[in-house]
Design an enzyme around this catalytic site. Structure first.
Site, PDB file in Angstrom:
ATOM      1  N   GLU A  20      34.724  45.829   5.085  1.00 19.61           N
ATOM      2  CA  GLU A  20      35.790  45.102   5.627  1.00 19.61           C
ATOM      3  C   GLU A  20      35.621  43.678   4.832  1.00 19.61           C
ATOM      4  OE1 GLU A  20      38.226  44.779   7.476  1.00 19.61           O
ATOM      5  OE2 GLU A  20      38.089  46.174   9.177  1.00 19.61           O
ATOM      6  N   ASN A 150      42.513  41.849  14.634  1.00 20.73           N
ATOM      7  CA  ASN A 150      42.674  42.214  13.058  1.00 20.73           C
ATOM      8  C   ASN A 150      43.954  41.651  12.642  1.00 20.73           C
ATOM      9  OD1 ASN A 150      40.425  43.743  11.928  1.00 20.73           O
ATOM     10  ND2 ASN A 150      40.936  45.553  13.257  1.00 20.73           N
ATOM     11  N   ASP A 209      44.967  48.080  10.833  1.00 17.87           N
ATOM     12  CA  ASP A 209      43.669  47.018  10.702  1.00 17.87           C
ATOM     13  C   ASP A 209      43.974  45.941   9.853  1.00 17.87           C
ATOM     14  OD1 ASP A 209      40.714  46.670  10.442  1.00 17.87           O
ATOM     15  OD2 ASP A 209      40.427  48.656  10.477  1.00 17.87           O
TER      16      ASP A 209
END
Length: 302
Positions: A20, A150, A209
């Site tokens: 991430e 997100n 996301d």
């Protein structure tokens, strides 16, 4: 199953559990990203192939470069200023939540040098996650009403901020006032169909996301479980679909000296064994050369 984009390449073959928050450090010519459940910060230098990492004792959700050369890390136990050279870590802000139920998630710096970070409400049974901004006066709550925060990004002119609730399959846009960092006029920028009960993953488009914005103001978003990344116009229209060889993309960022390499972090945590057997690149960082460069990473000044 449709074939993956033939121009994709493996940027980093090392697989994370849940990669991430990638960003390209222009001064170091290196890519940084987090492995959240792996409690690890990663760094990769494409020029020489050097891969380094730092391990911690809790989740490392997002990271951003600071003006002084250190990094700001959003971790389950707070925001920390971290020196990769010495390994020294100093608390910048305590977590504004119960760490047993919530943690920091996606975080990025705005064009004015303030660090914004959302949370994830881990029970996922209520829209109890929030958005916070680190300023010189401390950590301030700015928004709420989501479950999995997100998708933070800003338009090229800095007048629009994007923020996503992944669980709700919705990307929001706000008017952004740069001087005070105030948000107004929240509206739906893009919305996607949730997965129906019993719907095969091959027929599911995924949920939004992490994201990044290019110099034309287009919003590139990773569609978790959808096996794709989308490029959306400033009006929220799909302009391009990049098909991937892995199910779960998590976030794109632009890198390289010309900011025309799209790096895409991916995940393998808690995925079915059959899926992982068929998708050996799950958890690796993928790359794609694009025609329109991205915006450079914003640096933390506070």
């Amino acid at each position: 199953m449709r074939d993956a984009d033939p121009d994709l390449f493996v940027a980093v073959a090392h697989a994370c559990l849940l990669g991430e928050s990638p960003f390209w450090h222009p001064r170091e010519r290196a890519l940084y990203w987090c492995d959240i459940p792996g409690h690890r910060l990663q760094r990769f230098e494409p020029a020489g192939g050097a891969l380094a990492h730092w391990d911690f004792d809790t989740d490392v959700a997002s990271c951003a470069p600071q003006l002084d050369g250190r990094l700001l890390l959003a971790m389950r136990d707070g925001l920390w200023r971290f020196d990769p050279a010495s390994g020294e870590r100093r608390l910048a802000a305590k977590p504004p939540y119960d760490p047993a139920k919530e943690r920091f998630n996606d975080g990025k710096c705005d064009p004015q040098g303030r660090f914004w970070v959302g949370t994830i409400y881990e029970p996922r049974d209520a829209a109890a996650a929030t958005l916070h901004c680190l300023t010189r006066e401390g950590l301030k709550r700015k928004a709420g009403g989501v479950t999995v925060a997100n998708g933070l990004a800003w338009s090229p002119d800095g007048a629009t901020m994007y923020w996503t609730d992944t669980k709700a399959h919705t990307i929001y846009a706000f008017d952004f006032e740069p001087h005070a960092g105030e948000l107004s006029r929240q509206r739906v920028f893009a919305q996607f169909a949730p997965r129906a009960e019993g719907q095969p993953l091959d027929d599911y488009g995924g949920r939004p996301d992490g994201a990044a914005v290019d110099t034309e103001g287009c919003y590139w978003v990773a569609m978790f479980e959808g096996q794709r990344v989308l490029r959306l116009s400033p009006a929220g229209e799909v302009l391009r679909e990049v098909l991937l060889p892995v199910r779960c993309a998590t976030m794109p960022c632009f890198g390289g000296d010309d900011l025309k390499t799209l790096y895409i972090t991916t995940a393998r945590e808690k995925r079915p064994a059959a899926e992982l057997a068929a998708q050996a690149l799950a958890g690796c960082v993928l790359g794609l050369r694009v025609d329109v460069p991205g915006l450079p990473v914003n640096v933390v000044h506070v």
